[in-house]
Design an enzyme around this catalytic site. Structure first.
Site, PDB file in Angstrom:
ATOM      1  CD  GLN A   1      44.519  48.115  39.776  1.00 24.46           C
ATOM      2  OE1 GLN A   1      44.312  49.337  39.643  1.00 24.46           O
ATOM      3  NE2 GLN A   1      44.098  47.227  38.880  1.00 24.46           N
TER       4      GLN A   1
ATOM      5  CB  SER B   1      49.917  46.384  33.803  1.00 21.42           C
ATOM      6  OG  SER B   1      49.801  45.444  32.788  1.00 21.42           O
TER       7      SER B   1
ATOM      8  CB  CYS C   1      27.262  37.956  35.920  1.00 20.28           C
ATOM      9  SG  CYS C   1      27.072  39.214  37.152  1.00 20.28           S
TER      10      CYS C   1
HETATM   11  N1  PLP Z   1      47.697  42.415  39.032  1.00 23.52           N
HETATM   12  C1  PLP Z   1      46.698  43.244  39.293  1.00 23.52           C
HETATM   13  C2  PLP Z   1      46.517  43.790  40.654  1.00 23.52           C
HETATM   14  C3  PLP Z   1      45.821  43.604  38.272  1.00 23.52           C
HETATM   15  O1  PLP Z   1      44.801  44.435  38.526  1.00 23.52           O
HETATM   16  C4  PLP Z   1      46.022  43.072  36.981  1.00 23.52           C
HETATM   17  C5  PLP Z   1      45.060  43.381  35.901  1.00 23.52           C
HETATM   18  O2  PLP Z   1      43.860  43.369  36.095  1.00 23.52           O
HETATM   19  C6  PLP Z   1      47.111  42.214  36.756  1.00 23.52           C
HETATM   20  C7  PLP Z   1      47.923  41.917  37.804  1.00 23.52           C
HETATM   21  C8  PLP Z   1      47.386  41.631  35.405  1.00 23.52           C
HETATM   22  O3  PLP Z   1      47.743  42.634  34.520  1.00 23.52           O
HETATM   23  P1  PLP Z   1      47.840  42.397  32.933  1.00 23.52           P
HETATM   24  O4  PLP Z   1      46.573  41.701  32.548  1.00 23.52           O
HETATM   25  O5  PLP Z   1      47.960  43.733  32.372  1.00 23.52           O
HETATM   26  O6  PLP Z   1      49.008  41.540  32.675  1.00 23.52           O
END
Ligand code: PLP
Length: 751
Positions: free
Chosen positions: A187, A207, A334
């Site tokens: 993030q 990501s 939910c």
């Molecule tokens: N870490 C954080 C803080 C995330 O928000 C996410 C995805 O929601 C992930 C890891 C996992 O990422 P990905 O599903 O793209 O592998």
């Protein structure tokens, strides 16, 4: 136009990233391992993207590996650290006993720790680092534990709340410990300065799809000299640290996003994003009185807002926003029966209601003035729609007239509101504490007086909130003196407009169990039976051994008082059947049928019940909750897709289409072009009121229910079929999957 405010889940792909991906799939399709010109071109592209990422992330002499995304990066980091720990331990070194992760970490982190800890046979303790009310790590705790840690995992910023971690503080807390340190940078990408190499961070996964690149491409930073164990072995790509032909279209797209980050044109700066966030925050607060933010904005990404509104569930708010074509996400998952609280907000120690009612609104750094202005306008419209439904605000107003029977459900428990719009009087049956505020607001706002707040029996699983509701509405109460179940003293029959409500004692489930019969004269339209009969389950008709005869006699008395079409409205409804009839239940429940026709005596009832419970190994409560499935099996309603619906409408022009969304959603959204059809708006909460009319339709008249996603319409269709109208359908996937949701309302007016 869709307003997408769920960027922390994923983002659309930037136009230049799309173009780059397309080029990498068409003219520049080479494999970077090939040594001919086509391959060399691909390698040059890949090297350039890596170098750009290296600069932007401050990766220094560290390595950047292309991965499929953060989840893969996390696995590689954890596997690498844990394997190195095992090697150290095998060499006789001390490695500590703890694997630490922030309590608000994405599930991928603790799950990876547990997984690899077990697979590698390390047997270390996996423990959460507590966070404070502000969502930040307890650094004093961390400083104490760090010397015993082999790996510490923290995130740059939290995906639910946007809370930014104090990476420098964490680094200090790690002190002289030899622990590895992984920072989940997902993030933070493009929103925070990572300065990876200037910190002691060993691993940092990213990501692409959280920052306008496609899904399936990610990066893993590995500090210079930090150990790496490949997750994928094979052709030796990525320096043999991550085998497999590279995802070149993903890499090209990520490169375009990184270029946009560097050129400073595409993305807004932090100050602008913070201004956008503040405008959204102010608009939300004005639209939803009482709204609270679940994380301090000062410590959060300027692109994330997490909030809750007292009295409004996250499901309700999601439906509302979705109807206004604004995509946000629930801070909690939910399930059909119960909102699961957010573990992130729980870890922060927020009150239970906030953890269950959270909503997350997040945008990306490419947001612009137009998006924010339109988002604010829609948020205002959402607030206005709730006010018109008397769900917020207390100012008396006309609002949507109340339907004679409204059903509210909280975790399977049902509360019923009976209303007579002509005389503006109402009765509440089986009040629930969670609903008191909402009911109070509704009755004040619609200017109703309260005839009675009744309980069908002394509840075992929850306290009645009848007294509290009466006390909250002293000025609206028509009868102050009431008995233990809330019935006004000295009165035999309550008059609700031209209908009456009478009592029928039904001892059995409890000694004071009572049904309330709503109807005219001796004709009963709906009987509110509490827990004496539960639709589809043995339920509370599973004949408590102590009182089997009393309950059997009560059921017979109930049968005598009703007509075949009289509906039974239950006190609990775990499977969303809404209402039932004695005939329907007798067809599904042999014990109930036996009680009604006298074929089961007291002994038979007791042994049948005992046998049933022994056979299933269930407690009474479990029997009640799952009895529905055990006794009557699934009753899925037939699904129609858009094409199936058009076909059905051609064959049956008399078909009824029923929008079961709530009025606050219907007000906000246009319906698709449906042509000449009979369209009804019957929100799920007032379905029971309408059931008798549909049951009176010719058997072959189709009734097709639809809603936002197909969930509520499936419940409605199932309920109607179960009561005997077989031609009940659900529009699969709901309006969300409708081919074109364009203005077409003129042709689709509610009848
Ligand atoms: N870490 C954080 C803080 C995330 O928000 C996410 C995805 O929601 C992930 C890891 C996992 O990422 P990905 O599903 O793209 O592998």
């Amino acid at each position: 136009m869709e307003i997408y405010l769920d960027a922390n889940a994923t983002t659309p792909v930037l136009p230049q990233a799309r173009a780059a991906a397309l080029a990498a799939m068409s003219e520049d399709f080479g494999n970077p391992s090939s040594i001919h010109s086509t391959g060399l071109k691909a390698r040059a592209l890949m090297d350039a993207v890596r170098a750009r990422a290296q600069r932007l992330l401050g990766a220094g002499a560290g390595q950047l590996l292309f991965t499929s995304g953060a989840t893969e990066g996390i696995q590689t980091a954890v596997l690498s650290a844990l394997r190195a720990l095992r090697a150290r331990r095998d060499a006789g070194e001390s490695i500590g006993s703890l694997l630490l992760y922030g309590a608000t970490e994405h599930k991928a982190v603790p799950e990876a720790l547990k997984h690899w800890n077990e697979l590698l046979g390390l047997g270390l303790e996996v423990r959460a680092i507590p966070v404070g009310r502000d969502g930040r790590h307890d650094l004093a705790w961390l400083a104490l534990q760090a010397p015993r840690a082999g790996l510490v995992c923290t995130m740059a910023a939290n995906n639910e709340t946007g809370v930014v971690s104090d990476l420098d503080g964490i680094e200090q807390a790690l002190g002289a410990s030899r622990t590895f340190w992984m920072v989940d940078g997902v993030q933070g990408l493009g929103k925070l300065e990572m300065r990876l190499a200037s910190r002691r961070i060993d691993y940092a996964p990213f990501s692409g799809h959280k920052l306008y690149a496609p899904k399936g491409i990610g990066l893993l930073y590995v500090r210079e000299g930090a150990p790496v164990t490949p997750l994928l072995a094979g052709g030796g790509q990525e320096g043999a640290l991550r085998s497999g032909t590279e995802n070149m279209s993903g890499i090209a797209a990520l490169g375009a996003v990184l270029a946009a980050l560097e050129d400073g044109q595409t993305f807004r700066d932090t100050a602008t994003l913070a201004r956008y966030r503040d405008r959204l925050a102010e608009t939300l607060q004005a639209a939803f009185p009482g709204l609270v933010f679940n994380a301090p904005l000062d410590f959060s990404l300027p692109t994330t807002l997490n909030f809750a509104v007292p009295g409004l569930s996250s499901k309700l708010l999601l439906d509302l926003f979705d109807a206004a074509d604004v995509r946000v996400s629930g801070g909690s998952a939910c399930s059909a029966a119960k909102a699961q609280p957010s573990f992130v907000l729980q870890a922060m120690g927020l009150p239970e209601w906030q953890t269950a009612a959270a909503v997350r609104l997040s945008f990306g750094p490419a947001a612009d003035e137009q998006l924010i202005a339109e988002a604010c306008a829609r948020i205002r419209a959402c607030g206005e729609s709730l006010r018109e439904s008397c769900l917020t605000g207390t100012v008396a107003q006309e609002g949507t007239p109340l339907t004679p029977i409204t059903r509210y459900v909280v975790d399977g428990a049902c509360c019923w509101l009976l209303a007579d719009p002509a005389s503006r009087t109402a009765i509440v049956i089986d009040p629930l504490p969670e609903l008191n505020e909402r009911l109070e607001r509704l009755l004040r706002c619609q200017d109703y007086r309260l005839l009675a707040v009744l309980d069908t029996h002394s509840h075992g699983d929850h306290a009645s909130s009848g007294q509290a509701l009466r006390e909250a509405l002293p000025d609206r109460l028509l009868h102050a003196e009431v008995d233990a179940l809330g019935w006004p003293l000295g009165i035999d029959t309550l008059h609700l407009g031209n209908q009456t409500l009478r009592r029928l004692a039904l001892p059995g489930h409890t000694a004071d169990s009572t049904a309330y019969l709503l109807g005219q004269g001796t004709q009963v339209r709906v009987a509110f039976v509490g827990d004496t009969v539960m639709p589809g389950a043995l339920g509370r008709t599973d004949f408590p051994v102590s009182e089997p005869l009393a309950l059997r006699d009560s059921l017979r008395r109930l049968a005598d008082a009703l007509q075949p079409g009289s509906l039974l409205a239950p006190g609990h409804d775990y499977e969303n059947r809404f209402a039932t009839t004695l005939g329907t239940e007798a067809a599904h429940q042999p014990l109930l049928a036996g009680a009604l026709n006298g074929s089961l005596d007291a002994l038979g009832l007791a042994s049948a019940k005992a046998e049933f419970e022994r056979g299933l190994g269930l407690t009474e409560y479990q029997t009640m909750a799952c009895g529905a499935r055990v006794c009557s099996g699934p009753e899925a309603a037939p699904e129609l897709d858009a094409r199936g619906l058009r076909q059905l409408l051609r064959q049956h022009p008399e078909a009824l289409l029923v929008d079961v969304r709530e009025p606050y959603e219907q007000r906000l959204s246009l319906l698709p072009e449906l042509g000449e059809v009979r369209l009804q708006a019957v929100p799920l909460s007032v379905l029971v009121d309408q059931l008798p009319q549909w049951l009176a339709l010719p058997a072959e008249t189709p009734v097709v229910f639809f809603c936002r996603s197909g969930n509520r319409s499936e419940q409605a269709a199932r309920a109607l079929r179960r009561l005997g109208h077989e031609a009940a359908y659900t529009l699969a996937g709901g309006l969300a999957l409708w081919p074109q949701c364009e203005p077409g309302l003129e042709a689709a007016l509610y009848v």
